[in-house]
Design an enzyme around this catalytic site. Sequence first.
Site, PDB file in Angstrom:
ATOM      1  N   LYS A 199       1.122  -1.498   0.147  1.00  0.00           N
ATOM      2  CA  LYS A 199      -0.090   0.136   0.275  1.00  0.00           C
ATOM      3  C   LYS A 199       0.500   0.864  -0.188  1.00  0.00           C
ATOM      4  O   LYS A 199       2.085   1.469   1.374  1.00  0.00           O
ATOM      5  CB  LYS A 199      -1.123  -0.161   0.862  1.00  0.00           C
ATOM      6  CG  LYS A 199      -1.594   1.120   0.895  1.00  0.00           C
ATOM      7  CD  LYS A 199      -2.780   1.313   2.283  1.00  0.00           C
ATOM      8  CE  LYS A 199      -2.637   2.090   3.670  1.00  0.00           C
ATOM      9  NZ  LYS A 199      -2.327   3.570   3.844  1.00  0.00           N
ATOM     10  N   ASP A 208      -2.789   4.686  -2.303  1.00  0.00           N
ATOM     11  CA  ASP A 208      -4.420   4.732  -1.213  1.00  0.00           C
ATOM     12  C   ASP A 208      -4.211   6.096  -1.223  1.00  0.00           C
ATOM     13  O   ASP A 208      -3.716   7.402  -0.168  1.00  0.00           O
ATOM     14  CB  ASP A 208      -3.669   4.118   0.005  1.00  0.00           C
ATOM     15  CG  ASP A 208      -4.251   4.592   1.370  1.00  0.00           C
ATOM     16  OD1 ASP A 208      -5.753   4.993   0.957  1.00  0.00           O
ATOM     17  OD2 ASP A 208      -4.366   4.392   2.738  1.00  0.00           O
ATOM     18  N   LYS A 237      -6.955   8.535  -1.323  1.00  0.00           N
ATOM     19  CA  LYS A 237      -8.453   8.883  -1.011  1.00  0.00           C
ATOM     20  C   LYS A 237      -8.836   9.651  -1.156  1.00  0.00           C
ATOM     21  O   LYS A 237      -8.872  10.788  -0.836  1.00  0.00           O
ATOM     22  CB  LYS A 237      -8.273   9.317   0.871  1.00  0.00           C
ATOM     23  CG  LYS A 237      -7.599   8.212   1.271  1.00  0.00           C
ATOM     24  CD  LYS A 237      -7.995   8.147   3.301  1.00  0.00           C
ATOM     25  CE  LYS A 237      -7.655   7.050   3.525  1.00  0.00           C
ATOM     26  NZ  LYS A 237      -6.179   6.723   3.913  1.00  0.00           N
ATOM     27  N   ASP A 290     -13.712  14.942  -4.635  1.00  0.00           N
ATOM     28  CA  ASP A 290     -13.166  16.036  -5.353  1.00  0.00           C
ATOM     29  C   ASP A 290     -14.550  16.096  -6.110  1.00  0.00           C
ATOM     30  O   ASP A 290     -15.369  15.316  -6.326  1.00  0.00           O
ATOM     31  CB  ASP A 290     -11.926  16.550  -5.993  1.00  0.00           C
ATOM     32  CG  ASP A 290     -12.028  18.003  -6.173  1.00  0.00           C
ATOM     33  OD1 ASP A 290     -12.568  18.865  -6.270  1.00  0.00           O
ATOM     34  OD2 ASP A 290     -10.184  18.359  -6.295  1.00  0.00           O
ATOM     35  N   THR A 294     -11.434   6.343  10.364  1.00  0.00           N
ATOM     36  CA  THR A 294     -11.308   5.677  11.832  1.00  0.00           C
ATOM     37  C   THR A 294     -11.037   6.727  13.208  1.00  0.00           C
ATOM     38  O   THR A 294     -11.677   5.923  14.190  1.00  0.00           O
ATOM     39  CB  THR A 294     -10.428   4.008  11.870  1.00  0.00           C
ATOM     40  OG1 THR A 294      -9.034   4.657  11.399  1.00  0.00           O
ATOM     41  CG2 THR A 294     -10.793   3.042  11.564  1.00  0.00           C
ATOM     42  N   ARG A 353       2.662  -1.083  10.947  1.00  0.00           N
ATOM     43  CA  ARG A 353       4.022  -1.246  11.820  1.00  0.00           C
ATOM     44  C   ARG A 353       4.042  -2.629  12.066  1.00  0.00           C
ATOM     45  O   ARG A 353       4.857  -2.772  12.947  1.00  0.00           O
ATOM     46  CB  ARG A 353       3.663  -0.125  12.866  1.00  0.00           C
ATOM     47  CG  ARG A 353       3.818   0.976  12.932  1.00  0.00           C
ATOM     48  CD  ARG A 353       2.990   2.211  13.045  1.00  0.00           C
ATOM     49  NE  ARG A 353       1.771   2.445  13.245  1.00  0.00           N
ATOM     50  CZ  ARG A 353       0.876   3.025  13.847  1.00  0.00           C
ATOM     51  NH1 ARG A 353       1.567   3.783  14.816  1.00  0.00           N
ATOM     52  NH2 ARG A 353      -0.752   2.938  14.021  1.00  0.00           N
TER      53      ARG A 353
HETATM   54  O1  C5P Z   1       0.856   0.376  10.694  1.00  0.00           O
HETATM   55  P1  C5P Z   1      -0.626   0.309  10.501  1.00  0.00           P
HETATM   56  O2  C5P Z   1      -1.185  -0.897  11.023  1.00  0.00           O
HETATM   57  O3  C5P Z   1      -1.353   0.783  12.011  1.00  0.00           O
HETATM   58  O4  C5P Z   1      -0.976   0.271   9.848  1.00  0.00           O
HETATM   59  C1  C5P Z   1      -2.003   0.471   8.909  1.00  0.00           C
HETATM   60  C2  C5P Z   1      -2.523   1.274   7.704  1.00  0.00           C
HETATM   61  O5  C5P Z   1      -3.876   1.283   7.533  1.00  0.00           O
HETATM   62  C3  C5P Z   1      -2.100   2.867   7.485  1.00  0.00           C
HETATM   63  O6  C5P Z   1      -1.380   3.337   6.508  1.00  0.00           O
HETATM   64  C4  C5P Z   1      -2.771   3.964   8.075  1.00  0.00           C
HETATM   65  O7  C5P Z   1      -3.328   4.851   7.141  1.00  0.00           O
HETATM   66  C5  C5P Z   1      -4.899   2.829   6.887  1.00  0.00           C
HETATM   67  N1  C5P Z   1      -5.514   2.636   8.169  1.00  0.00           N
HETATM   68  C6  C5P Z   1      -6.023   2.963   9.016  1.00  0.00           C
HETATM   69  N2  C5P Z   1      -7.298   3.307   8.600  1.00  0.00           N
HETATM   70  C7  C5P Z   1      -8.483   3.255   8.052  1.00  0.00           C
HETATM   71  C8  C5P Z   1      -7.706   3.946   6.669  1.00  0.00           C
HETATM   72  C9  C5P Z   1      -7.012   3.444   6.716  1.00  0.00           C
HETATM   73  O8  C5P Z   1      -4.796   2.482  10.523  1.00  0.00           O
HETATM   74  N3  C5P Z   1      -9.290   3.495   7.829  1.00  0.00           N
END
Ligand code: C5P
Length: 232
Positions: free
Chosen positions: A32, A59, A61, A64, A119, A211
Amino acid sequence: MERDVIVACDFSGAEQLYGFLDKFTDRKPFVKIGMELFYAEGPQIVREIKARGHKIFLDLKLHDIPNTVKKTMAVLSRLDIDICNLHAAGATAMMQGALEGLTRADGSRPLLIAVTQLTSTDQETLERDLLINKPIDEVVMHYALTAKNAGLDGVVCSPLEAAKVHETCGRQFLTVTPGVRFAACDKGDQKRVMTPAQAKLAGSDFIVVGRPVAAAENPVAAYNRCVKEFIG
Ligand code: C5P
């Protein structure tokens, strides 16, 4: 497209990204690419990752007016990405415009999914800032259904919402779910999390893991663990 583990490459530059991707010599993860890396490095980074053999969820998003989103999606469709996204809040005409723009001359197109509510938006924010006085899960399901009726392929949602999205929009409608952790004690800033195995049981079609893989002592082992738990 097959169920898969998508690794969020939340890096600020190409050097960090390649330092990370070079570790994966066996299976090439579905990656991603978010706004940070895309705005730092431009579309060339997407072409290079694709040339290395990775599938890509771009990603960005988009949100517009329909004409602008349609023309932007037409540009993105030339990048040979696999999944891209927009905000369902842009409404039906924007989502339909996006699909038109994304569809190539030969009729093929990347999958298009919608963000329902971020979220980071909770019930209080919904009511106070957005003036939406409905329960947030009702709002999320309504946006998901609107996306489905516009012709989109799925939504980004919490793994805890995946089953309900499938109930509302059908089993074929894709759920792409971030908020994945190996153990509940390791949540970081994600509040509602599931393990890859739990996300599988909940019916997620794709998990997005950042992460827990990128910051692991052994990222390849952490990725392989996700694949084993989620795909089997
Ligand atoms: O590090 P982590 O596992 O939390 O990363 C989750 C990824 O998914 C990040 O790139 C975050 O921006 C993305 N994301 C999220 N919740 C959403 C949409 C995207 O955590 N609702």
